[in-house]
Write a protein that holds these residues in place. Structure first.
Motif, mmCIF file in Angstrom:
data_model
loop_
_atom_site.group_PDB
_atom_site.id
_atom_site.type_symbol
_atom_site.label_atom_id
_atom_site.label_comp_id
_atom_site.label_asym_id
_atom_site.label_seq_id
_atom_site.Cartn_x
_atom_site.Cartn_y
_atom_site.Cartn_z
ATOM 1 N N THR A 183 0.907 -15.210 1.385
ATOM 2 C CA THR A 183 0.940 -14.513 2.664
ATOM 3 C C THR A 183 2.386 -14.323 3.124
ATOM 4 O O THR A 183 2.745 -13.256 3.638
ATOM 5 N N ALA A 184 3.220 -15.332 2.932
ATOM 6 C CA ALA A 184 4.636 -15.209 3.284
ATOM 7 C C ALA A 184 5.305 -14.123 2.444
ATOM 8 O O ALA A 184 6.100 -13.316 2.967
ATOM 9 N N ASN A 185 4.990 -14.080 1.162
ATOM 10 C CA ASN A 185 5.544 -13.035 0.300
ATOM 11 C C ASN A 185 5.136 -11.649 0.786
ATOM 12 O O ASN A 185 5.944 -10.715 0.789
ATOM 13 N N LEU A 186 3.885 -11.519 1.203
ATOM 14 C CA LEU A 186 3.414 -10.247 1.744
ATOM 15 C C LEU A 186 4.194 -9.885 3.007
ATOM 16 O O LEU A 186 4.599 -8.736 3.187
ATOM 17 N N ARG A 187 4.432 -10.853 3.876
ATOM 18 C CA ARG A 187 5.185 -10.583 5.109
ATOM 19 C C ARG A 187 6.622 -10.174 4.799
ATOM 20 O O ARG A 187 7.195 -9.337 5.488
ATOM 21 N N LEU A 188 7.205 -10.747 3.746
ATOM 22 C CA LEU A 188 8.545 -10.306 3.340
ATOM 23 C C LEU A 188 8.513 -8.844 2.922
ATOM 24 O O LEU A 188 9.396 -8.068 3.284
ATOM 25 N N ARG A 189 7.499 -8.479 2.140
ATOM 26 C CA ARG A 189 7.365 -7.077 1.725
ATOM 27 C C ARG A 189 7.192 -6.164 2.939
ATOM 28 O O ARG A 189 7.660 -5.034 2.943
ATOM 29 N N MET A 190 6.534 -6.671 3.965
ATOM 30 C CA MET A 190 6.310 -5.887 5.188
ATOM 31 C C MET A 190 7.519 -5.960 6.138
ATOM 32 O O MET A 190 7.450 -5.483 7.252
ATOM 33 N N SER B 160 -6.054 3.908 1.017
ATOM 34 C CA SER B 160 -6.680 3.569 2.292
ATOM 35 C C SER B 160 -7.102 2.102 2.365
ATOM 36 O O SER B 160 -7.224 1.558 3.449
ATOM 37 N N SER B 161 -7.341 1.476 1.220
ATOM 38 C CA SER B 161 -7.750 0.080 1.245
ATOM 39 C C SER B 161 -7.389 -0.582 -0.077
ATOM 40 O O SER B 161 -6.866 0.050 -0.988
ATOM 41 N N ALA B 162 -7.691 -1.844 -0.169
ATOM 42 C CA ALA B 162 -7.413 -2.608 -1.378
ATOM 43 C C ALA B 162 -8.355 -2.210 -2.511
ATOM 44 O O ALA B 162 -9.374 -1.542 -2.286
ATOM 45 N N ASP B 163 -8.035 -2.645 -3.704
ATOM 46 C CA ASP B 163 -8.865 -2.397 -4.876
ATOM 47 C C ASP B 163 -9.968 -3.466 -4.928
ATOM 48 O O ASP B 163 -9.931 -4.387 -5.731
ATOM 49 N N TYR B 164 -10.929 -3.326 -4.024
ATOM 50 C CA TYR B 164 -11.999 -4.316 -3.901
ATOM 51 C C TYR B 164 -12.853 -4.408 -5.160
ATOM 52 O O TYR B 164 -13.387 -5.461 -5.466
ATOM 53 N N GLU B 165 -12.978 -3.332 -5.889
ATOM 54 C CA GLU B 165 -13.799 -3.330 -7.105
ATOM 55 C C GLU B 165 -13.254 -4.331 -8.127
ATOM 56 O O GLU B 165 -14.005 -5.142 -8.686
ATOM 57 N N THR B 166 -11.947 -4.307 -8.350
ATOM 58 C CA THR B 166 -11.336 -5.239 -9.300
ATOM 59 C C THR B 166 -11.431 -6.659 -8.778
ATOM 60 O O THR B 166 -11.757 -7.587 -9.527
ATOM 61 N N LEU B 167 -11.141 -6.853 -7.498
ATOM 62 C CA LEU B 167 -11.187 -8.197 -6.929
ATOM 63 C C LEU B 167 -12.590 -8.795 -6.979
ATOM 64 O O LEU B 167 -12.748 -9.997 -7.167
ATOM 65 N N ALA B 168 -13.601 -7.958 -6.842
ATOM 66 C CA ALA B 168 -14.982 -8.445 -6.897
ATOM 67 C C ALA B 168 -15.311 -9.018 -8.276
ATOM 68 O O ALA B 168 -16.052 -10.003 -8.388
ATOM 69 N N GLN B 169 -14.758 -8.417 -9.330
ATOM 70 C CA GLN B 169 -14.985 -8.929 -10.687
ATOM 71 C C GLN B 169 -14.459 -10.358 -10.819
ATOM 72 O O GLN B 169 -15.083 -11.198 -11.471
ATOM 73 N N ILE B 170 -13.323 -10.615 -10.204
ATOM 74 C CA ILE B 170 -12.704 -11.932 -10.302
ATOM 75 C C ILE B 170 -13.404 -12.922 -9.376
ATOM 76 O O ILE B 170 -13.678 -14.063 -9.759
ATOM 77 N N GLY C 299 3.436 -9.550 -7.804
ATOM 78 C CA GLY C 299 3.673 -8.733 -6.615
ATOM 79 C C GLY C 299 2.422 -8.234 -5.912
ATOM 80 O O GLY C 299 2.508 -7.441 -4.992
ATOM 81 N N TYR C 300 1.258 -8.716 -6.309
ATOM 82 C CA TYR C 300 -0.002 -8.369 -5.656
ATOM 83 C C TYR C 300 -0.323 -9.468 -4.638
ATOM 84 O O TYR C 300 -1.248 -10.255 -4.818
ATOM 85 N N PHE C 301 0.454 -9.530 -3.578
ATOM 86 C CA PHE C 301 0.379 -10.654 -2.652
ATOM 87 C C PHE C 301 -0.908 -10.685 -1.847
ATOM 88 O O PHE C 301 -1.521 -11.738 -1.695
ATOM 89 N N TRP C 302 -1.334 -9.551 -1.327
ATOM 90 C CA TRP C 302 -2.570 -9.517 -0.543
ATOM 91 C C TRP C 302 -3.742 -9.902 -1.432
ATOM 92 O O TRP C 302 -4.607 -10.694 -1.046
ATOM 93 N N GLU C 303 -3.761 -9.378 -2.636
ATOM 94 C CA GLU C 303 -4.840 -9.651 -3.574
ATOM 95 C C GLU C 303 -4.837 -11.128 -3.996
ATOM 96 O O GLU C 303 -5.901 -11.746 -4.109
ATOM 97 N N TRP D 260 -3.534 -0.992 -7.723
ATOM 98 C CA TRP D 260 -2.370 -0.876 -6.844
ATOM 99 C C TRP D 260 -2.273 -2.139 -6.005
ATOM 100 O O TRP D 260 -3.258 -2.852 -5.848
ATOM 101 N N ALA D 261 -1.077 -2.416 -5.502
ATOM 102 C CA ALA D 261 -0.874 -3.557 -4.610
ATOM 103 C C ALA D 261 -1.074 -3.059 -3.177
ATOM 104 O O ALA D 261 -0.387 -2.142 -2.729
ATOM 105 N N TYR D 262 -2.005 -3.662 -2.505
ATOM 106 C CA TYR D 262 -2.301 -3.282 -1.133
ATOM 107 C C TYR D 262 -1.318 -3.949 -0.177
ATOM 108 O O TYR D 262 -1.063 -5.150 -0.266
ATOM 109 N N VAL D 263 -0.755 -3.145 0.724
ATOM 110 C CA VAL D 263 0.116 -3.654 1.784
ATOM 111 C C VAL D 263 -0.438 -3.102 3.090
ATOM 112 O O VAL D 263 -0.371 -1.895 3.330
ATOM 113 N N PRO D 264 -1.013 -3.959 3.924
ATOM 114 C CA PRO D 264 -1.601 -3.474 5.183
ATOM 115 C C PRO D 264 -0.606 -2.661 6.006
ATOM 116 O O PRO D 264 0.537 -3.065 6.192
#
Length: 172
Positions: free
Chosen positions: A99-106, A26-36, A65-69, A16-20
């Motif tokens: 980060t700007a893209n994420l702020r637009l989404r927010m 509840s949080s980002a998909d840290y498991e996938t990000l850790a692999q990368i 569209g996974y801006f935070w990630e 999923w795409a995390y949007v603070p």
């Protein structure tokens, strides 16, 4: 699970795409990000290769569209990039764009405009530094990306659909 785009090979996209402050999760998909993140060396020698899988993955995340990630992965690559190198400047611009893209989404268009402006400043600084190597910054369409950002900043108001994709710059 979503199939990854060709630029990421067999690397899985986050679930999923995390949007603070807005995500159902509840949080980002840290498991996938850790692999990368595990693919990023402690330090790159001389330059960041344009085809490094973590770099390509971070750029693809932004465009999907996974801006935070994207920001998280690109920051890991930035941290390993050689100090004072052209790649660090370009990576900083890419992080600011994600980060700007994420702020637009927010729905924070003024913050996004400021961040796009900072990214444009980084791209302009990169343009005055000499090129001519095999790194990420040497083959990247910096001028095209700067033109896309300038066009966005010329708009009276930015909205959610006004994000900047890195692939757009390579097509112009």
């Amino acid at each position: 699970m979503t199939m990854p785009p060709p630029a990421t090979g067999n690397l899985p996209l986050p679930r999923w795409a995390y949007v603070p402050g807005e995500s159902q999760k509840s949080s980002a998909d840290y498991e996938t990000l850790a692999q990368i993140s595990a693919l990023v060396p402690p330090r790159f020698g001389g330059y960041v290769p344009a085809r490094h899988p973590a770099l390509r993955y971070g750029l693809t995340l932004n465009d999907r569209g996974y801006f935070w990630e994207a920001q998280e992965i690109l920051e890991a690559v930035w941290a390993a990039a050689p100090q004072g190198g052209r790649e660090r400047i370009l990576l900083r611009a890419c992080i600011l764009i994600a980060t700007a893209n994420l702020r637009l989404r927010m729905q924070k268009p003024h913050v996004a405009s400021r961040l796009f402006g900072e990214a444009l400043g980084e791209l302009e600084a990169l343009g005055v530094r000499s090129a001519g190597g095999d790194g990420f910054a040497d083959g990247f369409p910096v001028a095209a990306l700067a033109a896309v950002i300038k066009a966005k900043l010329a708009q009276p108001q930015l909205g959610k659909a006004d994000g900047v994709a890195f692939a757009v710059a390579s097509r112009t």
